[in-house]
Design a protein around this motif. Structure first.
Motif, PDB file in Angstrom:
ATOM      1  N   GLY A 168      -4.794  -8.126   8.278  1.00 28.67           N
ATOM      2  CA  GLY A 168      -6.027  -8.371   9.008  1.00 28.67           C
ATOM      3  C   GLY A 168      -6.672  -9.638   8.503  1.00 28.67           C
ATOM      4  N   GLY A 169      -7.695 -10.073   9.215  1.00 31.43           N
ATOM      5  CA  GLY A 169      -8.398 -11.278   8.814  1.00 31.43           C
ATOM      6  C   GLY A 169      -9.189 -11.076   7.538  1.00 31.43           C
ATOM      7  N   ASP A 170      -9.568 -12.175   6.912  1.00 30.98           N
ATOM      8  CA  ASP A 170     -10.409 -12.100   5.716  1.00 30.98           C
ATOM      9  C   ASP A 170     -11.736 -11.450   6.085  1.00 30.98           C
ATOM     10  OD1 ASP A 170      -8.796 -13.550   3.672  1.00 30.98           O
ATOM     11  OD2 ASP A 170      -8.934 -15.148   5.158  1.00 30.98           O
ATOM     12  N   GLY A 171     -12.185 -10.513   5.233  1.00 34.77           N
ATOM     13  CA  GLY A 171     -13.423  -9.806   5.493  1.00 34.77           C
ATOM     14  C   GLY A 171     -13.242  -8.496   6.231  1.00 34.77           C
ATOM     15  N   ALA A 172     -12.007  -8.129   6.569  1.00 34.81           N
ATOM     16  CA  ALA A 172     -11.764  -6.914   7.352  1.00 34.81           C
ATOM     17  C   ALA A 172     -11.829  -5.640   6.509  1.00 34.81           C
ATOM     18  CB  ALA A 172     -10.409  -6.998   8.057  1.00 34.81           C
ATOM     19  N   GLY A 173     -11.754  -5.757   5.190  1.00 28.84           N
ATOM     20  CA  GLY A 173     -11.840  -4.576   4.329  1.00 28.84           C
ATOM     21  C   GLY A 173     -10.532  -4.122   3.729  1.00 28.84           C
ATOM     22  N   LYS A 174      -9.553  -5.014   3.623  1.00 29.39           N
ATOM     23  CA  LYS A 174      -8.254  -4.635   3.074  1.00 29.39           C
ATOM     24  C   LYS A 174      -8.347  -4.178   1.625  1.00 29.39           C
ATOM     25  CE  LYS A 174      -6.376  -8.599   3.951  1.00 29.39           C
ATOM     26  NZ  LYS A 174      -7.626  -9.170   4.528  1.00 29.39           N
ATOM     27  N   THR A 175      -9.122  -4.877   0.824  1.00 31.03           N
ATOM     28  CA  THR A 175      -9.240  -4.518  -0.593  1.00 31.03           C
ATOM     29  C   THR A 175      -9.845  -3.130  -0.757  1.00 31.03           C
ATOM     30  OG1 THR A 175      -9.467  -6.843  -1.238  1.00 31.03           O
ATOM     31  CG2 THR A 175     -10.239  -5.188  -2.809  1.00 31.03           C
ATOM     32  N   THR A 176     -10.872  -2.830   0.018  1.00 28.65           N
ATOM     33  CA  THR A 176     -11.505  -1.508  -0.057  1.00 28.65           C
ATOM     34  C   THR A 176     -10.512  -0.410   0.286  1.00 28.65           C
ATOM     35  OG1 THR A 176     -13.688  -2.394   0.479  1.00 28.65           O
ATOM     36  CG2 THR A 176     -13.326  -0.049   0.908  1.00 28.65           C
ATOM     37  N   GLN A 177      -9.775  -0.584   1.373  1.00 33.89           N
ATOM     38  CA  GLN A 177      -8.825   0.444   1.789  1.00 33.89           C
ATOM     39  C   GLN A 177      -7.663   0.576   0.809  1.00 33.89           C
ATOM     40  OE1 GLN A 177      -9.317   2.750   4.097  1.00 33.89           O
ATOM     41  NE2 GLN A 177     -11.325   1.773   4.304  1.00 33.89           N
ATOM     42  N   ALA A 178      -7.207  -0.542   0.254  1.00 36.24           N
ATOM     43  CA  ALA A 178      -6.136  -0.478  -0.743  1.00 36.24           C
ATOM     44  C   ALA A 178      -6.597   0.296  -1.971  1.00 36.24           C
ATOM     45  CB  ALA A 178      -5.697  -1.887  -1.128  1.00 36.24           C
ATOM     46  N   THR A 179      -7.831   0.070  -2.397  1.00 37.70           N
ATOM     47  CA  THR A 179      -8.374   0.769  -3.564  1.00 37.70           C
ATOM     48  C   THR A 179      -8.489   2.263  -3.304  1.00 37.70           C
ATOM     49  OG1 THR A 179      -9.586  -1.198  -4.267  1.00 37.70           O
ATOM     50  CG2 THR A 179     -10.343   0.927  -5.128  1.00 37.70           C
TER      51      THR A 179
ATOM     52  N   ARG B  63      -0.236  -8.133  -4.234  1.00 40.45           N
ATOM     53  CA  ARG B  63      -0.745  -8.955  -3.147  1.00 40.45           C
ATOM     54  C   ARG B  63       0.150 -10.168  -2.936  1.00 40.45           C
ATOM     55  NH1 ARG B  63      -5.934 -12.308  -5.680  1.00 40.45           N
ATOM     56  NH2 ARG B  63      -4.764 -13.469  -7.266  1.00 40.45           N
ATOM     57  N   GLU B  64      -0.011 -10.786  -1.772  1.00 38.84           N
ATOM     58  CA  GLU B  64       0.623 -12.077  -1.494  1.00 38.84           C
ATOM     59  C   GLU B  64      -0.400 -13.000  -0.848  1.00 38.84           C
ATOM     60  OE1 GLU B  64       4.142 -11.766   0.851  1.00 38.84           O
ATOM     61  OE2 GLU B  64       5.276 -10.756  -0.718  1.00 38.84           O
TER      62      GLU B  64
ATOM     63  N   ILE C 160       1.502  -0.684  -2.666  1.00 33.60           N
ATOM     64  CA  ILE C 160       0.395  -1.017  -1.767  1.00 33.60           C
ATOM     65  C   ILE C 160       0.158  -2.506  -1.895  1.00 33.60           C
ATOM     66  CG2 ILE C 160      -2.018  -0.620  -1.181  1.00 33.60           C
ATOM     67  CD1 ILE C 160      -1.830   2.083  -2.583  1.00 33.60           C
ATOM     68  N   GLN C 161       0.374  -3.218  -0.811  1.00 33.45           N
ATOM     69  CA  GLN C 161       0.358  -4.679  -0.884  1.00 33.45           C
ATOM     70  C   GLN C 161      -0.634  -5.276   0.107  1.00 33.45           C
ATOM     71  OE1 GLN C 161       4.045  -6.729  -1.621  1.00 33.45           O
ATOM     72  NE2 GLN C 161       3.626  -8.166   0.046  1.00 33.45           N
TER      73      GLN C 161
ATOM     74  N   ASP D  88       7.298   0.254   5.332  1.00 36.92           N
ATOM     75  CA  ASP D  88       7.347   1.553   5.999  1.00 36.92           C
ATOM     76  C   ASP D  88       6.107   1.762   6.857  1.00 36.92           C
ATOM     77  OD1 ASP D  88       9.773   2.861   4.701  1.00 36.92           O
ATOM     78  OD2 ASP D  88       8.620   2.224   2.955  1.00 36.92           O
ATOM     79  N   LEU D  89       4.991   1.187   6.427  1.00 38.25           N
ATOM     80  CA  LEU D  89       3.729   1.306   7.148  1.00 38.25           C
ATOM     81  C   LEU D  89       2.935   0.031   6.951  1.00 38.25           C
ATOM     82  CD1 LEU D  89       1.450   2.936   8.622  1.00 38.25           C
ATOM     83  CD2 LEU D  89       0.729   3.718   6.339  1.00 38.25           C
ATOM     84  N   THR D  90       2.411  -0.500   8.057  1.00 34.65           N
ATOM     85  CA  THR D  90       1.511  -1.647   7.990  1.00 34.65           C
ATOM     86  C   THR D  90       0.193  -1.248   8.621  1.00 34.65           C
ATOM     87  OG1 THR D  90       3.309  -3.260   8.063  1.00 34.65           O
ATOM     88  CG2 THR D  90       1.121  -4.025   8.712  1.00 34.65           C
ATOM     89  N   VAL D  91      -0.872  -1.292   7.836  1.00 33.21           N
ATOM     90  CA  VAL D  91      -2.213  -0.975   8.317  1.00 33.21           C
ATOM     91  C   VAL D  91      -2.890  -2.282   8.706  1.00 33.21           C
ATOM     92  CG1 VAL D  91      -4.455   0.031   7.750  1.00 33.21           C
ATOM     93  CG2 VAL D  91      -2.347   1.040   6.812  1.00 33.21           C
TER      94      VAL D  91
END
Length: 224
Positions: free
Chosen positions: A28-39, A56-57, A110-111, A147-150
């Motif tokens: 997702g774009g920057d600011g979408a909340g990826k870090t929160t969901q990964a945590t 991360r990459e 989780i990446q 296996d899964l991309t959120v």
């Protein structure tokens, strides 16, 4: 250079007493909340007794940290093809040295970002050929797909408002204009439509707890 967009190319996974390894990416774009969901996902999986590798990459290895500094913080111009190659180089090293070994021993990886980001940012955003960008990453990673991309989908204007609220300096990609980020969002959604069995698309305006519930349901289904 064209590649089948729907066929998982990775080899059978390793397994431990806890179960098979799993590769989960957040996009997702920057600011979408990826870090929160990964945590939130990492914390939940650890409570279930799973080994979790959070990465991360770009920047998931020592080599990757140096590449990350170039692609996100270099002040001068970087040619679009050179940028795509730098991301692919980071990805090749990262997958071979971090991700594949973790999957083989049964861990859940989780990446934050993977090849779909390259297709969206360098393909759609930089207007390079999306099939070429994808094929480059698949070659670099020996065909490994998650296996899964959120995909956390968020309007670029809303994402920019979140980034502004953080009051942090923008990196090279965050600083791009709205048209760039609109193309990136469209690129992500095109990828999700092409591989619905791999992608879970979520409206990133929803509350983090509600999103986390949806992510956990998808992970449980894949752990099976």
């Amino acid at each position: 250079m064209t590649t089948d967009r729907t066929r998982p190319l990775h080899a059978p996974r390793g397994a431990t007493a806890e179960g098979p390894g799993l590769f989960i990416t957040l996009e997702g774009g920057d600011g979408a909340g990826k870090t929160t969901q990964a945590t939130l996902l990492e914390e939940w999986l650890r409570r279930q007794g799973r080994e979790v590798v959070r990465t991360r990459e770009p920047g998931g290895t020592e080599v990757g940290v140096r590449i990350r500094d170039i692609v996100l913080h270099h002040r001068g111009h970087i040619a679009a093809r050179a940028e795509a190659l730098l991301y692919a180089a980071d990805r090749a090293h990262h997958i071979e040295t971090v991700v594949q070994p973790a999957i083989a021993r049964g861990a859940v990886v989780i990446q934050d970002r993977y090849l779909d980001s390259s297709v969206a940012y360098q393909g759609a955003g930089r207007v390079l050929d999306a099939d070429d960008v994808r094929a480059l990453s698949l070659w670099a990673t020996d065909g490994l797909l998650p296996d899964l991309t959120v995909l956390l989908d968020l309007d670029p204007a809303a994402a920019r408002a979140r980034l502004d609220a953080d009051d942090k300096p923008f990196d090279r990609l965050e600083a791009e204009k709205g048209e760039f980020h609109a193309r990136v969002r469209a690129g992500f959604l095109d990828l999700a439509r092409a591989e619905p069995e791999r992608f879970l698309v979520l409206d990133a305006t929803h509350q983090p707890a509600a999103l986390a519930d949806r992510v956990r349901e998808a992970v449980v289904a894949r752990l099976g």
